[in-house]
Write an enzyme that holds these catalytic residues in place. Structure first.
Site, PDB file in Angstrom:
ATOM      1  N   TYR A  55       0.816  -1.216   0.000  1.00 21.34           N
ATOM      2  CA  TYR A  55       0.000   0.000   0.000  1.00 21.34           C
ATOM      3  C   TYR A  55       0.846   1.260   0.000  1.00 21.34           C
ATOM      4  O   TYR A  55       0.420   2.289  -0.538  1.00 21.34           O
ATOM      5  CB  TYR A  55      -0.990  -0.034   1.171  1.00 21.34           C
ATOM      6  CG  TYR A  55      -2.080  -1.054   0.942  1.00 21.34           C
ATOM      7  CD1 TYR A  55      -3.097  -0.812   0.020  1.00 21.34           C
ATOM      8  CD2 TYR A  55      -2.061  -2.275   1.596  1.00 21.34           C
ATOM      9  CE1 TYR A  55      -4.072  -1.764  -0.226  1.00 21.34           C
ATOM     10  CE2 TYR A  55      -3.029  -3.235   1.362  1.00 21.34           C
ATOM     11  CZ  TYR A  55      -4.034  -2.973   0.439  1.00 21.34           C
ATOM     12  OH  TYR A  55      -4.992  -3.920   0.188  1.00 21.34           O
ATOM     13  N   ASN A  93     -13.043   2.602  -5.746  1.00 23.80           N
ATOM     14  CA  ASN A  93     -11.629   2.945  -5.860  1.00 23.80           C
ATOM     15  C   ASN A  93     -11.097   3.557  -4.572  1.00 23.80           C
ATOM     16  O   ASN A  93     -11.828   4.253  -3.860  1.00 23.80           O
ATOM     17  CB  ASN A  93     -11.415   3.915  -7.021  1.00 23.80           C
ATOM     18  CG  ASN A  93     -11.867   3.324  -8.342  1.00 23.80           C
ATOM     19  OD1 ASN A  93     -11.860   2.109  -8.506  1.00 23.80           O
ATOM     20  ND2 ASN A  93     -12.259   4.178  -9.279  1.00 23.80           N
ATOM     21  N   ASP A  95      -8.414   5.594  -4.639  1.00 28.45           N
ATOM     22  CA  ASP A  95      -7.686   6.806  -5.001  1.00 28.45           C
ATOM     23  C   ASP A  95      -8.516   8.041  -4.687  1.00 28.45           C
ATOM     24  O   ASP A  95      -9.671   7.939  -4.256  1.00 28.45           O
ATOM     25  CB  ASP A  95      -7.288   6.764  -6.487  1.00 28.45           C
ATOM     26  CG  ASP A  95      -8.500   6.677  -7.417  1.00 28.45           C
ATOM     27  OD1 ASP A  95      -9.371   7.567  -7.342  1.00 28.45           O
ATOM     28  OD2 ASP A  95      -8.576   5.726  -8.221  1.00 28.45           O
ATOM     29  N   HIS A 110     -14.681   1.257  -0.185  1.00 24.80           N
ATOM     30  CA  HIS A 110     -13.553   0.362   0.084  1.00 24.80           C
ATOM     31  C   HIS A 110     -12.386   1.067   0.763  1.00 24.80           C
ATOM     32  O   HIS A 110     -11.282   0.527   0.811  1.00 24.80           O
ATOM     33  CB  HIS A 110     -13.086  -0.306  -1.206  1.00 24.80           C
ATOM     34  CG  HIS A 110     -14.077  -1.278  -1.757  1.00 24.80           C
ATOM     35  ND1 HIS A 110     -14.050  -1.727  -3.065  1.00 24.80           N
ATOM     36  CD2 HIS A 110     -15.142  -1.898  -1.172  1.00 24.80           C
ATOM     37  CE1 HIS A 110     -15.057  -2.578  -3.255  1.00 24.80           C
ATOM     38  NE2 HIS A 110     -15.727  -2.675  -2.127  1.00 24.80           N
TER      39      HIS A 110
END
Length: 237
Positions: A55, A93, A95, A110
């Site tokens: 990550y 996503n 981002d 998520h």
């Protein structure tokens, strides 16, 4: 004229044109890793350093200068600016390209790359730098260990009650760049259908649940999403 309520779900396909790898490639890998090695609670218990490194690398990739929101993200933001709170944006996503494209109040079901979660208090903290097993939170005294603020396989996605309410009250449900394979998001179109909500799929390639949609637009997100919304907004004029 009453403005329609629209629920938009986005998946990895909308960010692919911004330079971010899609969720799975043809080999079933997630950026060269097996899902089971980096995206489950068991993986974190088994090899936390691998999970941290994975990550950290994705977070660094997201912050590269060449990773920018594309025309699809910006088109959704423009729709939200036009219709305000009548537009609910849900993303699978992790981002921040929706926000950088101009959207607000995005439901990251998520989780997000640009935060960590305290293992004791479960508080989420915005954090852009790398972190690992030596990192400690600032919400506990003494500080506790932290984990990626990501919903892994086997965990419950965030904002589910808010999402269910929005779907039941919507006039239109739009899925953009989703695979139709990851639940519960893949089941949102069924919930919409049960509420007689018109459903639209916008995808480069049809999703696994394509037959459940009332309407399909196919092509690159950066081209197809603006084209769809331009057509849609003309109906509101």
């Amino acid at each position: 004229m009453k403005q329609p309520k629209i629920v938009i779900l986005t998946g990895a396909g909308i960010s692919a044109e911004s330079g971010l790898a899609t969720f799975r490639d043809n080999n079933g890998l997630w950026e060269d890793h097996q899902i089971e090695d980096v995206a489950t609670p068991q993986a974190f218990l088994r090899d936390p350093e691998l999970v941290y490194r994975f990550y950290n690398a994705r977070r660094a990739q997201l912050q590269r200068a060449d990773v920018q929101p594309n025309a699809a993200h910006k088109s959704i933001a423009e729709l939200q600016q036009r219709l305000g709170d009548n537009v609910t944006i849900i993303t699978q996503n992790v981002d921040n390209l929706h926000e950088r494209g101009g959207s607000h109040n995005v439901l990251h079901m998520h989780g997000t790359l640009l935060s960590y979660r305290c293992l004791s208090s479960h508080q989420q903290v915005y954090y852009t730098a790398p972190y690992d097993s030596n990192t400690r939170c600032h919400c506990c005294d003494p500080g506790s260990k932290v984990r990626p603020d990501i919903v892994w396989f086997g965990e419950t996605p965030k904002y589910m009650q808010t999402i269910m309410t929005a779907l039941s009250q919507a006039d239109m449900f739009i899925a953009i760049g989703t695979s139709g394979q990851v639940y519960p998001a893949a089941g949102f179109v069924e919930i919409a259908r049960d509420s007689n909500v018109h459903s639209v799929e916008i995808n480069l390639q049809s999703a696994a649940n394509k037959d459940l949609f009332d309407e399909t637009w196919q092509g690159p997100a950066s081209e197809t999403v603006p084209a769809f919304f331009n057509t849609f907004l003309k109906t509101l004029s």
